[in-house]
Design a protein around this motif. Structure first.
Motif, PDB file in Angstrom:
ATOM      1  N   MET A   1       0.835  -0.927   0.345  1.00 46.38           N
ATOM      2  CA  MET A   1       0.162   0.357  -0.173  1.00 46.38           C
ATOM      3  C   MET A   1       0.629   1.424   0.253  1.00 46.38           C
ATOM      4  O   MET A   1       2.006   1.206   0.481  1.00 46.38           O
ATOM      5  CB  MET A   1      -0.856  -0.622   1.217  1.00 46.38           C
ATOM      6  CG  MET A   1      -1.807   0.903   1.077  1.00 46.38           C
ATOM      7  SD  MET A   1      -2.652   1.077   2.712  1.00 46.38           S
ATOM      8  CE  MET A   1      -1.842   0.797   4.184  1.00 46.38           C
ATOM      9  N   THR A   2       0.456   2.240  -0.725  1.00 47.33           N
ATOM     10  CA  THR A   2       1.189   3.431  -0.535  1.00 47.33           C
ATOM     11  C   THR A   2      -0.199   4.675  -0.490  1.00 47.33           C
ATOM     12  O   THR A   2      -0.806   4.758  -1.171  1.00 47.33           O
ATOM     13  CB  THR A   2       2.016   3.861  -2.649  1.00 47.33           C
ATOM     14  OG1 THR A   2       2.733   2.836  -2.962  1.00 47.33           O
ATOM     15  CG2 THR A   2       2.140   4.743  -2.341  1.00 47.33           C
ATOM     16  N   GLY A   3       0.867   5.411   0.636  1.00 45.25           N
ATOM     17  CA  GLY A   3      -0.393   6.713   0.784  1.00 45.25           C
ATOM     18  C   GLY A   3      -0.104   7.729  -0.523  1.00 45.25           C
ATOM     19  O   GLY A   3       0.040   7.816  -1.538  1.00 45.25           O
ATOM     20  N   SER A   4      -1.509   8.624  -0.601  1.00 45.01           N
ATOM     21  CA  SER A   4      -1.831   9.778  -0.918  1.00 45.01           C
ATOM     22  C   SER A   4      -1.714  11.334  -0.166  1.00 45.01           C
ATOM     23  O   SER A   4      -2.088  11.185   0.733  1.00 45.01           O
ATOM     24  CB  SER A   4      -2.988   9.842  -1.925  1.00 45.01           C
ATOM     25  OG  SER A   4      -3.905   9.592  -1.146  1.00 45.01           O
ATOM     26  N   GLY A   5      -1.457  12.244  -0.696  1.00 42.82           N
ATOM     27  CA  GLY A   5      -1.653  13.258  -0.129  1.00 42.82           C
ATOM     28  C   GLY A   5       0.374  13.421  -0.363  1.00 42.82           C
ATOM     29  O   GLY A   5       0.681  13.747  -1.145  1.00 42.82           O
ATOM     30  N   PRO A   6       0.424  14.767   0.275  1.00 41.35           N
ATOM     31  CA  PRO A   6       1.491  15.626   0.183  1.00 41.35           C
ATOM     32  C   PRO A   6       2.579  15.249   0.744  1.00 41.35           C
ATOM     33  O   PRO A   6       3.475  15.288   0.197  1.00 41.35           O
ATOM     34  CB  PRO A   6       0.815  16.688   1.728  1.00 41.35           C
ATOM     35  CG  PRO A   6      -0.259  17.186   1.615  1.00 41.35           C
ATOM     36  CD  PRO A   6      -0.481  15.648   1.131  1.00 41.35           C
ATOM     37  N   LEU A   7       2.446  14.463   1.571  1.00 45.97           N
ATOM     38  CA  LEU A   7       3.680  13.265   1.550  1.00 45.97           C
ATOM     39  C   LEU A   7       3.619  12.044   1.033  1.00 45.97           C
ATOM     40  O   LEU A   7       3.250  11.263   2.083  1.00 45.97           O
ATOM     41  CB  LEU A   7       4.018  13.489   3.521  1.00 45.97           C
ATOM     42  CG  LEU A   7       4.669  14.748   3.925  1.00 45.97           C
ATOM     43  CD1 LEU A   7       4.732  14.929   5.227  1.00 45.97           C
ATOM     44  CD2 LEU A   7       6.089  15.156   3.100  1.00 45.97           C
ATOM     45  N   VAL A   8       4.822  11.651   0.688  1.00 46.78           N
ATOM     46  CA  VAL A   8       4.416  10.416  -0.032  1.00 46.78           C
ATOM     47  C   VAL A   8       5.443  10.197   0.201  1.00 46.78           C
ATOM     48  O   VAL A   8       6.435  10.523  -1.340  1.00 46.78           O
ATOM     49  CB  VAL A   8       3.283   9.739  -1.295  1.00 46.78           C
ATOM     50  CG1 VAL A   8       3.544   8.699  -1.638  1.00 46.78           C
ATOM     51  CG2 VAL A   8       1.716  10.188  -1.062  1.00 46.78           C
TER      52      VAL A   8
ATOM     53  N   ALA B   1       6.789  10.495  -4.069  1.00 49.38           N
ATOM     54  CA  ALA B   1       5.952  10.583  -4.650  1.00 49.38           C
ATOM     55  C   ALA B   1       4.441  11.419  -4.631  1.00 49.38           C
ATOM     56  O   ALA B   1       3.319  11.173  -5.292  1.00 49.38           O
ATOM     57  CB  ALA B   1       5.332   9.152  -4.686  1.00 49.38           C
ATOM     58  N   GLY B   2       4.455  12.054  -3.275  1.00 47.68           N
ATOM     59  CA  GLY B   2       3.592  13.350  -3.160  1.00 47.68           C
ATOM     60  C   GLY B   2       3.442  14.561  -3.848  1.00 47.68           C
ATOM     61  O   GLY B   2       3.960  15.277  -4.869  1.00 47.68           O
ATOM     62  N   SER B   3       2.710  15.353  -3.393  1.00 44.68           N
ATOM     63  CA  SER B   3       2.867  16.807  -3.795  1.00 44.68           C
ATOM     64  C   SER B   3       3.654  17.681  -3.198  1.00 44.68           C
ATOM     65  O   SER B   3       3.744  18.718  -3.424  1.00 44.68           O
ATOM     66  CB  SER B   3       1.472  17.358  -3.558  1.00 44.68           C
ATOM     67  OG  SER B   3       0.846  16.920  -2.057  1.00 44.68           O
ATOM     68  N   ALA B   4       4.297  17.684  -1.548  1.00 43.05           N
ATOM     69  CA  ALA B   4       4.956  18.220  -0.909  1.00 43.05           C
ATOM     70  C   ALA B   4       6.356  18.048  -1.083  1.00 43.05           C
ATOM     71  O   ALA B   4       6.460  17.064  -1.571  1.00 43.05           O
ATOM     72  CB  ALA B   4       4.645  18.681   0.405  1.00 43.05           C
TER      73      ALA B   4
ATOM     74  N   LEU C   1       0.695   7.517   7.632  1.00 44.15           N
ATOM     75  CA  LEU C   1      -0.138   8.070   6.597  1.00 44.15           C
ATOM     76  C   LEU C   1      -0.442   7.279   5.562  1.00 44.15           C
ATOM     77  O   LEU C   1      -1.413   7.818   4.878  1.00 44.15           O
ATOM     78  CB  LEU C   1       0.771   9.327   6.056  1.00 44.15           C
ATOM     79  CG  LEU C   1       1.499  10.434   7.139  1.00 44.15           C
ATOM     80  CD1 LEU C   1       2.276  12.101   6.689  1.00 44.15           C
ATOM     81  CD2 LEU C   1       0.003  11.173   7.919  1.00 44.15           C
ATOM     82  N   GLY C   2      -0.094   6.431   5.825  1.00 43.24           N
ATOM     83  CA  GLY C   2      -0.563   5.493   4.876  1.00 43.24           C
ATOM     84  C   GLY C   2       0.566   4.653   3.659  1.00 43.24           C
ATOM     85  O   GLY C   2      -0.158   3.757   3.351  1.00 43.24           O
ATOM     86  N   ASN C   3       1.740   5.383   4.458  1.00 44.60           N
ATOM     87  CA  ASN C   3       2.646   5.131   3.635  1.00 44.60           C
ATOM     88  C   ASN C   3       3.642   3.526   3.501  1.00 44.60           C
ATOM     89  O   ASN C   3       3.232   3.091   5.186  1.00 44.60           O
ATOM     90  CB  ASN C   3       3.802   5.432   3.337  1.00 44.60           C
ATOM     91  CG  ASN C   3       3.806   7.363   2.148  1.00 44.60           C
ATOM     92  OD1 ASN C   3       3.639   7.222   1.523  1.00 44.60           O
ATOM     93  ND2 ASN C   3       3.438   8.503   3.790  1.00 44.60           N
ATOM     94  N   GLU C   4       4.490   2.251   3.382  1.00 48.06           N
ATOM     95  CA  GLU C   4       5.194   1.188   3.100  1.00 48.06           C
ATOM     96  C   GLU C   4       6.546   1.921   3.987  1.00 48.06           C
ATOM     97  O   GLU C   4       6.572   2.044   2.879  1.00 48.06           O
ATOM     98  CB  GLU C   4       4.633   1.053   2.838  1.00 48.06           C
ATOM     99  CG  GLU C   4       3.451  -0.549   1.904  1.00 48.06           C
ATOM    100  CD  GLU C   4       3.215  -1.435   2.992  1.00 48.06           C
ATOM    101  OE1 GLU C   4       3.994  -1.503   4.517  1.00 48.06           O
ATOM    102  OE2 GLU C   4       1.628  -1.425   2.915  1.00 48.06           O
TER     103      GLU C   4
END
Length: 239
Positions: free
Chosen positions: A1-8, A34-37, A113-116
């Motif tokens: 599973m990979t998180g989504s959002g600013p910090l990925v 892989a995030g937006s921040a 935050l949901g990141n592996e």
């Protein structure tokens, strides 16, 4: 599973030398933002840091909050970072799972935050004790099993080892008060609050203190692991 959002984070590589119990080494990790921040370390205790946990084979934490390593540069979204990070192995030797993660200091781990995290199963070997040196003054006599016990503790992972001190009767009228914490009796004390007297040290450690005129090693905060074991007994014919 990979998180989504600013910090990925997406992990791509982990390179390391053989891992010895208690020893510190530099490992190389490669990660993608892989995030937006952007990722950045903003100060000695602020921003994102590389860090890790040591887990058992069932995923239970053995060592939480490993050493922190600041990011060597800012990483923009879509960018990759390949750099070294500090890693100290757990004690004792055995099979562990290493979980590397990014932590926003004082706030959260990216895994929350949901990141592996980047996980690897590792066999942690006994620590090399070949560089061990003892620091005994003239007149010091260790018990017959002292060196074998000290070596076993080094191999378990401890870079600094010390034990009890016995002053021979008749040499002094009374035991030096500074040596009271080192009276024979008892066992292991991993949080011994005093310097280790007449220690055995792995190179490059050297005595950095003295107690009652005897060579001693005062452990440093978050430095090399140490162990006081009162079953290690040195007898002094004079102080």
């Amino acid at each position: 599973m990979t998180g989504s959002g600013p910090l990925v984070v997406r992990w791509h590589a982990l390179d390391h030398a053989p891992v010895e119990a208690g020893a510190r080494q530099l490992v190389t990790v490669e990660a993608e933002n892989a995030g937006s921040a952007p990722w950045r370390t903003r100060g000695p205790g602020e921003g994102l840091f590389l860090a890790y946990h040591w887990l058992d084979e069932r995923g239970n934490a053995i060592v939480w909050d490993g050493l922190r390593t600041p990011l060597e540069r800012e990483v923009e979204p879509g960018g990759r970072l390949r750099q070294t990070m500090a890693l100290r192995a757990p004690i004792p030797p055995g099979r562990y799972r290493l979980a590397v993660d990014l932590v926003e200091e004082h706030r959260f781990w990216l895994a929350e935050l949901g990141n592996e995290p980047l996980e690897r199963k590792l066999e942690v070997a006994p620590r090399d004790a070949s560089s061990a040196r003892t620091f005994f003054p003239a007149g010091a006599e260790p018990t017959d099993d002292w060196h074998a016990r000290a070596r076993a503790l080094h191999e378990e992972g401890y870079a600094a080892v010390g034990g009890a001190i016995e002053v021979e009767r008749g040499v002094l009228r009374r035991r030096p008060p500074e040596l009271e914490p080192y009276a024979p009796g008892g066992g292991r004390h991993p949080r011994f609050p005093y310097p280790l007297v007449c220690p055995s040290l792995l190179a490059p450690l050297e005595p950095n203190d003295e107690v009652a005129g005897l060579p001693a090693y005062r452990p440093e905060d978050r430095g090399e692991p140490f162990m006081f074991d009162a079953r290690l007994l040195v007898r002094l014919k004079g102080v």
